[in-house]
Enzyme design. Structure first.
Site, PDB file in Angstrom:
ATOM      1  N   SER A  28     -10.197  -4.199  -1.463  1.00  0.00           N
ATOM      2  CA  SER A  28      -8.746  -4.399  -1.476  1.00  0.00           C
ATOM      3  C   SER A  28      -8.226  -4.720  -0.085  1.00  0.00           C
ATOM      4  O   SER A  28      -8.760  -4.238   0.913  1.00  0.00           O
ATOM      5  CB  SER A  28      -8.070  -3.114  -1.984  1.00  0.00           C
ATOM      6  OG  SER A  28      -6.662  -3.177  -1.768  1.00  0.00           O
ATOM      7  N   TYR A  59      -6.750   6.537  -1.892  1.00  0.00           N
ATOM      8  CA  TYR A  59      -7.225   5.351  -2.638  1.00  0.00           C
ATOM      9  C   TYR A  59      -7.726   4.303  -1.639  1.00  0.00           C
ATOM     10  O   TYR A  59      -8.848   3.813  -1.747  1.00  0.00           O
ATOM     11  CB  TYR A  59      -6.091   4.762  -3.488  1.00  0.00           C
ATOM     12  CG  TYR A  59      -6.355   3.331  -3.889  1.00  0.00           C
ATOM     13  CD1 TYR A  59      -5.749   2.267  -3.194  1.00  0.00           C
ATOM     14  CD2 TYR A  59      -7.235   3.016  -4.916  1.00  0.00           C
ATOM     15  CE1 TYR A  59      -6.014   0.950  -3.537  1.00  0.00           C
ATOM     16  CE2 TYR A  59      -7.501   1.701  -5.256  1.00  0.00           C
ATOM     17  CZ  TYR A  59      -6.884   0.675  -4.557  1.00  0.00           C
ATOM     18  OH  TYR A  59      -7.157  -0.636  -4.880  1.00  0.00           O
ATOM     19  N   LYS A  96     -11.716   2.646  -0.617  1.00  0.00           N
ATOM     20  CA  LYS A  96     -12.138   1.240  -0.518  1.00  0.00           C
ATOM     21  C   LYS A  96     -12.830   1.005   0.824  1.00  0.00           C
ATOM     22  O   LYS A  96     -13.859   0.342   0.896  1.00  0.00           O
ATOM     23  CB  LYS A  96     -10.936   0.302  -0.674  1.00  0.00           C
ATOM     24  CG  LYS A  96     -10.339   0.295  -2.070  1.00  0.00           C
ATOM     25  CD  LYS A  96     -11.371  -0.096  -3.135  1.00  0.00           C
ATOM     26  CE  LYS A  96     -10.786  -0.075  -4.527  1.00  0.00           C
ATOM     27  NZ  LYS A  96     -11.810  -0.333  -5.572  1.00  0.00           N
TER      28      LYS A  96
HETATM   29  C1  WQD Z   1       4.351  -4.634  -4.364  1.00  0.00           C
HETATM   30  C2  WQD Z   1       5.701  -4.714  -3.669  1.00  0.00           C
HETATM   31  C3  WQD Z   1       6.682  -2.576  -3.249  1.00  0.00           C
HETATM   32  C4  WQD Z   1       7.327  -1.458  -7.414  1.00  0.00           C
HETATM   33  C5  WQD Z   1      -0.924  -1.599  -4.294  1.00  0.00           C
HETATM   34  C6  WQD Z   1      -2.242  -1.210  -3.685  1.00  0.00           C
HETATM   35  C7  WQD Z   1      -3.228  -2.341  -3.856  1.00  0.00           C
HETATM   36  C8  WQD Z   1      -3.368  -2.589  -5.312  1.00  0.00           C
HETATM   37  C9  WQD Z   1      -2.012  -3.050  -5.862  1.00  0.00           C
HETATM   38  C10 WQD Z   1      -4.510  -1.364  -6.987  1.00  0.00           C
HETATM   39  C11 WQD Z   1       5.860  -3.666  -2.583  1.00  0.00           C
HETATM   40  C12 WQD Z   1       7.543  -3.377  -4.219  1.00  0.00           C
HETATM   41  C13 WQD Z   1       6.949  -2.132  -6.266  1.00  0.00           C
HETATM   42  C14 WQD Z   1       8.697  -1.275  -7.716  1.00  0.00           C
HETATM   43  C15 WQD Z   1       9.267  -2.460  -5.704  1.00  0.00           C
HETATM   44  N1  WQD Z   1      -3.804  -1.403  -5.905  1.00  0.00           N
HETATM   45  N2  WQD Z   1       7.912  -2.626  -5.433  1.00  0.00           N
HETATM   46  N3  WQD Z   1       9.624  -1.796  -6.841  1.00  0.00           N
HETATM   47  O1  WQD Z   1       1.810  -1.549  -3.040  1.00  0.00           O
HETATM   48  O2  WQD Z   1       1.409  -4.026  -2.522  1.00  0.00           O
HETATM   49  O3  WQD Z   1      -0.416  -2.701  -3.582  1.00  0.00           O
HETATM   50  O4  WQD Z   1      -1.073  -1.973  -5.647  1.00  0.00           O
HETATM   51  O5  WQD Z   1      -4.916  -2.259  -7.647  1.00  0.00           O
HETATM   52  O6  WQD Z   1      -4.474  -1.951  -3.314  1.00  0.00           O
HETATM   53  O7  WQD Z   1      -2.078  -0.986  -2.297  1.00  0.00           O
HETATM   54  O8  WQD Z   1       1.597  -3.275  -4.898  1.00  0.00           O
HETATM   55  O9  WQD Z   1       2.929  -3.785  -6.905  1.00  0.00           O
HETATM   56  O10 WQD Z   1       3.002  -1.414  -5.948  1.00  0.00           O
HETATM   57  O11 WQD Z   1       4.151  -3.257  -4.743  1.00  0.00           O
HETATM   58  O12 WQD Z   1      10.125  -2.908  -4.913  1.00  0.00           O
HETATM   59  O13 WQD Z   1       9.095  -0.675  -8.742  1.00  0.00           O
HETATM   60  O14 WQD Z   1       6.725  -4.461  -4.628  1.00  0.00           O
HETATM   61  O15 WQD Z   1       7.507  -1.886  -2.322  1.00  0.00           O
HETATM   62  O16 WQD Z   1       6.617  -4.239  -1.533  1.00  0.00           O
HETATM   63  P1  WQD Z   1       1.191  -2.855  -3.418  1.00  0.00           P
HETATM   64  P2  WQD Z   1       2.931  -2.882  -5.708  1.00  0.00           P
END
Ligand code: WQD
Length: 335
Positions: free
Chosen positions: A125, A150, A154
């Site tokens: 990741s 998590y 990785k």
């Molecule tokens: C994306 C953006 C949030 C939800 C993580 C892990 C990565 C992978 C994917 C597992 C961010 C914003 C999110 C919401 C929002 N893990 N957001 N409102 O955090 O980039 O990655 O998940 O597979 O390894 O680190 O992904 O989709 O959670 O967030 O504003 O309700 O959307 O702040 O900027 P992230 P995400």
């Protein structure tokens, strides 16, 4: 026909990769413990490809079961997805993550090396980079202290694998995913978030479907053009295809090092508001949202420099953000 083990093969990325493997003519066997997936996915994969993968319901924490598996099957390569992946949950339950993501990895690697299975593809990741100093992010960007257990699993996983390749005949490729989104065009497989979605796209889709009242945008005071955080959202089918080219590279002994790392993203950064606008454009659905405080642990911006994967793997993401978001909506409508 090469036989490939896909651990976590009934999961979101795993199931899309099994479909691409079968389309490429590989003989697939899936291990899954169904802790975060449904057995129904097996028949859905079969309905897409016309070929039913072999399936073993095994928990990789059971060392003896892993040992027996490698006695029962002659495997040419392993694609390892099976792991827990919820960032927030990992903060609350670190030992669950270290046992389920690390101990199991050592059992799989131990039985592979004991049974002369030499080709290993690892689901890594971009989280290993933390907030990179330079964007776009290349593979030689320094890895940063993990923001969560998590993320730590990785980083540790990559170290364990690289050390094993140095000491054994194992060859490995770690694919550092950016943000996987979307669903297969048939809408027969997709992301099955259990409970309240943690990731952005499932929450956007469920808000548009009226399942969630309102999307919370976590912060609009980031140092980005529109103030919301930027990520590299890649269609899960493009991501699945990257696993096939990486596997072929090892099966054909074309790897240039015993352990290789590739960023798998689109190379384009999109902000949260970009995603909302693209979703509304792609689906004609409105997304009700409000801006709230930042989420702890979130970074400002991450998107990939994909030139190494383009050059070495001959792989490039083909599907656009809009196509991916439309596929997520089509999948949601099918649920
Ligand atoms: C994306 C953006 C949030 C939800 C993580 C892990 C990565 C992978 C994917 C597992 C961010 C914003 C999110 C919401 C929002 N893990 N957001 N409102 O955090 O980039 O990655 O998940 O597979 O390894 O680190 O992904 O989709 O959670 O967030 O504003 O309700 O959307 O702040 O900027 P992230 P995400």
């Amino acid at each position: 026909m090469s036989k490939i083990l896909v651990t976590g093969g009934l999961g979101y990325i795993g199931s899309h990769t099994v479909v691409e493997l079968q389309d490429e003519g590989y003989d697939v066997v899936i291990i899954d413990n169904l802790s975060n997936s449904s057995i129904e996915v097996l028949s859905r994969i079969t309905s897409i490809t016309g070929v039913k993968p072999a399936f073993e319901q095994i928990d990789l924490k059971n060392k003896e079961d892993v040992k027996q598996f490698f006695k029962k099957y002659t495997i040419d390569g392993v694609i390892h997805f099976a792991a827990s992946k919820a960032v927030g949950e990992s903060v609350d339950e670190p030992l669950k993550y270290y046992e389920n993501n690390i101990t199991t990895l050592t059992y799989v690697l131990k039985e592979m090396t004991a049974n002369n299975v030499k080709n290993f593809i690892f689901s890594s990741s971009c989280t290993v980079y933390g907030q990179a100093d330079e964007l776009p992010i290349t593979e030689n960007a320094p890895t940063k202290p993990a923001e969560s257990p998590y993320g730590a699993t990785k980083k540790m996983g990559e170290i364990i694998i690289e050390d094993t390749t140095k000491a054994t005949d194992l060859n490995a490729i770690a694919l550092r995913y950016f943000n996987p989104i979307g669903a297969h065009e048939t809408a027969k497989i997709g992301e099955l978030p259990l409970g309240v979605p943690q990731n952005l796209i499932p929450y956007v889709v469920q808000t548009a479907a009226g399942i969630r009242e309102c999307l919370s945008v976590f912060g609009d005071d980031y140092d980005t053009p529109d103030g919301t955080a930027i990520r590299d959202y890649i269609h899960v089918v493009d991501l699945a295809k990257a696993h096939i080219v990486a596997l072929n590279r090892l099966l054909k002994n074309e790897n240039k090092a015993k352990c290789e790392f590739f960023n798998i993203g689109t190379g384009t950064g999109s902000s949260v508001l970009d995603v909302i606008n693209a979703f509304e454009k792609a689906t004609n659905k409105k997304v009700n949202y409000k801006t709230v405080d930042r989420r702890a642990g979130d970074i400002t911006s991450a998107f990939a420099d994909t030139s190494l994967a383009n050059k070495e793997l001959g792989w490039k993401a083909e599907l656009s953000l809009e196509v991916a978001l439309a596929s997520s909506w089509k999948w949601q409508e099918s649920l």
